[in-house]
Every structure is written in structure tokens, then in C-alpha cells.
Scaffold this motif. Structure first.
Motif, short mmCIF file in Angstrom:
data_model
loop_
_atom_site.label_atom_id
_atom_site.label_comp_id
_atom_site.label_asym_id
_atom_site.label_seq_id
_atom_site.Cartn_x
_atom_site.Cartn_y
_atom_site.Cartn_z
N MET A 1 26.46 38.26 39.75
CA MET A 1 26.46 39.61 39.25
C MET A 1 25.42 40.41 40.02
O MET A 1 24.36 39.92 40.32
N THR A 2 25.74 41.69 40.30
CA THR A 2 24.80 42.53 41.01
C THR A 2 23.88 43.20 40.02
O THR A 2 24.08 43.14 38.82
N ASP A 3 22.86 43.89 40.54
CA ASP A 3 21.89 44.49 39.64
C ASP A 3 22.46 45.63 38.81
O ASP A 3 21.88 46.02 37.81
N ASP A 4 23.63 46.18 39.17
CA ASP A 4 24.20 47.25 38.36
C ASP A 4 25.16 46.71 37.31
O ASP A 4 25.85 47.47 36.64
N GLY A 5 25.25 45.38 37.17
CA GLY A 5 26.04 44.78 36.11
C GLY A 5 27.47 44.45 36.49
O GLY A 5 28.24 44.04 35.65
N THR A 6 27.83 44.63 37.73
CA THR A 6 29.19 44.29 38.15
C THR A 6 29.18 42.95 38.85
O THR A 6 28.18 42.53 39.39
N THR A 7 30.33 42.29 38.83
CA THR A 7 30.45 41.02 39.53
C THR A 7 30.82 41.28 40.97
O THR A 7 31.21 42.38 41.34
N THR A 8 30.73 40.27 41.80
CA THR A 8 31.00 40.44 43.22
C THR A 8 32.48 40.58 43.49
O THR A 8 33.32 40.18 42.69
N ALA A 9 32.83 41.13 44.63
CA ALA A 9 34.22 41.32 45.02
C ALA A 9 34.95 40.00 45.12
O ALA A 9 36.13 39.91 44.80
N ALA A 10 34.27 38.97 45.54
CA ALA A 10 34.90 37.66 45.70
C ALA A 10 35.44 37.15 44.37
O ALA A 10 36.43 36.43 44.33
N ALA A 11 34.80 37.50 43.28
CA ALA A 11 35.21 37.01 41.97
C ALA A 11 36.45 37.74 41.44
O ALA A 11 37.06 37.28 40.49
N THR A 12 36.82 38.85 42.04
CA THR A 12 37.96 39.62 41.55
C THR A 12 39.23 38.79 41.55
O THR A 12 40.03 38.86 40.63
N GLY A 13 39.43 37.98 42.59
CA GLY A 13 40.64 37.17 42.69
C GLY A 13 40.76 36.11 41.63
O GLY A 13 41.84 35.61 41.37
N THR A 14 39.65 35.75 40.99
CA THR A 14 39.68 34.70 39.98
C THR A 14 39.83 35.26 38.57
O THR A 14 39.94 34.48 37.63
N LEU A 15 39.82 36.57 38.43
CA LEU A 15 39.93 37.18 37.12
C LEU A 15 41.38 37.20 36.65
O LEU A 15 42.28 37.46 37.44
N GLY A 16 41.57 36.96 35.37
CA GLY A 16 42.87 37.15 34.78
C GLY A 16 43.10 38.64 34.58
O GLY A 16 42.17 39.46 34.70
N TYR A 17 44.34 39.01 34.26
CA TYR A 17 44.66 40.43 34.09
C TYR A 17 43.79 41.08 33.02
O TYR A 17 43.21 42.14 33.25
N GLU A 18 43.69 40.44 31.86
CA GLU A 18 42.93 41.04 30.76
C GLU A 18 41.46 41.21 31.11
O GLU A 18 40.84 42.21 30.76
#
Length: 83
Positions: free
Chosen positions: A1-18
């Protein structure tokens, strides 16, 4: 997670739709609320774009699966037509 509370771009592919949808909602909420620096706003915008693409991929995949299922010939129900 970055300091602004978002996860990294690499993790986007592992997220489910919801998960992607919920995080996108949170990103939009934070952007609409304001109070972030320009750098934070840009990072949130970029994350929102990544999440929107992930959601779009999930929805396109779901549409393709539905289309494929609808294109299959219907199989008779078990016991149907055997009178």
C-alpha cells in the motif's frame, strides 16, 4: 500500500470485481471530497483508472461467458421427451 492509502498497480490484476469496484468507489469518494494535494489527487486518479480497467475486464469476461452459455444448444432436460 502507498502512503495515500491505495494499493499498487501490480495488485489490480489480483482483485476480484467486487474488490476493485469497492476500491474505485472509495477513490472517487476521496477525490470528490477534496482536501488532497495535487500529487495525491493524481495518484488517486491513476489508481481509479487502473481499477476501472480491472472492472471493465471482469465485466467483459462475464459478458463473454454469458454469450458462450447462451450460444450453446439447449440440452433436453433429463427424462424429457421419453414418454
Amino acid at each position: 500500500m502507498t502512503d495515500d492509502g491505495t494499493t499498487t498497480a501490480a495488485a489490480t490484476g489480483t482483485l476480484g470485481y467486487e474488490q476493485a469496484r469497492d476500491e474505485l468507489i472509495e477513490v472517487v469518494r476521496r477525490l470528490e471530497a477534496g482536501g488532497t494535494t495535487l500529487e495525491e489527487s493524481l495518484a488517486l486518479w491513476e489508481r481509479g483508472e487502473e481499477l476501472a480497467k480491472a472492472c471493465r475486464r471482469w465485466l467483459e469476461g462475464a459478458r463473454a461467458r454469458l454469450d458462450a452459455a447462451l450460444a450453446r444448444p439447449e440440452e433436453p432436460a433429463e427424462g424429457a421427451g421419453t414418454d
